[in-house]
Design an enzyme around this catalytic site. Sequence first.
Site, short mmCIF file in Angstrom:
data_model
loop_
_atom_site.label_atom_id
_atom_site.label_comp_id
_atom_site.label_asym_id
_atom_site.label_seq_id
_atom_site.Cartn_x
_atom_site.Cartn_y
_atom_site.Cartn_z
N ASP A 1 0.82 -1.21 0.00
CA ASP A 1 0.00 0.00 0.00
C ASP A 1 0.85 1.26 0.00
O ASP A 1 1.88 1.35 0.68
CB ASP A 1 -0.90 -0.02 1.25
N GLU B 1 0.90 -0.55 -5.14
CA GLU B 1 -0.18 0.41 -5.24
C GLU B 1 0.45 1.79 -5.35
O GLU B 1 0.89 2.38 -4.37
CB GLU B 1 -1.10 0.35 -4.02
#
Length: 553
Positions: A205, A247
């Site tokens: 992330d 991401e």
Amino acid sequence: MVDSTMDSTWYKDAVFYELYVRAFKDSSGDGNGDLRGVLSRLDYLQQLGVDCIWLLPVNPSPLRDDGYDVADYLNIHSDFGTLEDFKALVGGVHQRGMRIIVDVVVNHTSDQHPWFIESRSSKTAAKRDWYVWSDTDQRYADTRVIFKDTEQSNWTRDPVTGEYYWHRFYTEQPDLNYDNPDVQQAILDIMDYWLGMGIDGFRVDAVPYLFERENTTCENLPETHQYVRRLRKHFDTQWPGRIMLAEANQWPQDVREYFGDNDEFHMAFHFPIMPRLFMALKQRTRKSIVDILNRTPAIPPSAQWCIFLRNHDELTLEMVTEDERQYMWEQYAPDDRMRLNLGIRRRLAPLLDNDQRRVRLLNALLFSLPGSPIIYYGDEIGMGDNVQLPDRNGVRTPMQWDSSKNAGFSDVDAPYVPVIDDADFGYRRVNVSGQQADPGSLWYVMRHMLTVRKQYRAFGRGAFEFALPDNEAILGYWRVYTGDSVPATGANTERFLVLVNLTDEPQRSEIDLSEFAGRTPTDVLTPDQSWPEITEASYVFELAPYAYHWLRI
């Protein structure tokens, strides 16, 4: 059983399924989906054709950001079960020949994580340097604020010591200090911990934001790439066959750098293509799709894009122009409640007015454009959303299994949020059981596409090249796979011409296929449908409204 080391590039052929554990299936009767609930539905995912499950965060968290504010990296949130439940799920996934990846939040923690509690306790605390502190909020002034709707600054003054701490997301999510070697090692140790339980990799992330430097945007810095290369080297030597998915909501040329020279991420999301698929339908022209793919640089041989239509966040409009953003809001989010940050908080089917022709067309593109596709849970049945719920919760409602109480998700009177019960997308009308009983349903169409896709390597590994007829309402492209040693003209070559009508009217055009004269195309999705033989003359064809074809030549 799965053995990741047998095919280290398994992810290139995989179809991913993004799964929000809280929303999937409640096995304990507390109104929250849990790991045992997911385990009980693995046969469903296998039947659909899923290769790899991606779990959103399952760690203990105060849930300010739905688990992306981690308070304990080494345990499972009590709502979801236990570490033993997690291990059972991993085993169940592998027994069915599937794989599983999980989110790891590397940029920040919760402000309730013990690391931060200690860090903020005093200026001399042992972990003070684990986070980014400053006596002024004027540092890194060239850095944008990501959550503009809720945050005024990337700095927040902490009353305990009077200094400011840095956060790229919510105030409750302080950023870790990656200039501290102990932080770098701690994240590596966390990855080892979960990899040791058998998972097949991570969706990493918020990758672009790990380091901060003055007079920069504090994104995509060289130091970040240096750390990612360290992670990749560790994976290659200690965990072959396991993957990292980046991401990075950036332009393709910036994301390209996260592949490195086959020494950074295995996969990365291609964010900018997603809004342009929706744009193309409204504008009735392929221009936006062609433009972004032409701007997408080549990537290393073992690297792979991940593409998607929707996910757990808002439909991001960061990587579009201001005019395009306003256009998308006007066309797809006319109600202000549908908008969030720089995006649209709606699911796939409602975005497309529940027009099954357009829903199926976009999925046909998802499964044939370059990259590995990700299905967001519930989109395989055309679930709706609830814009009355705050933040992104409207697209994170309970999975609709059947027409019984709470859509078969939970037996409690009040699950974590209400099941959708409106006229168009309510659970009595839209559910798995009903669609599995209807051979013409979206669920069957999706399963059929995935079944066909798995028969060929061209869609996951093949070369991509546009084949654009004069009619701009038609998108055409080649997907060609020759293998490692098969010549391009060899009998084993997989060659597909994908043709798509982006409008609600019949479209007629022609294309030069003379080099394949004497051959007859076959649409592998509808092999019983006849196509004329190719000749030396231009190949003339007509496409029905919102038609899509995967023509094998």
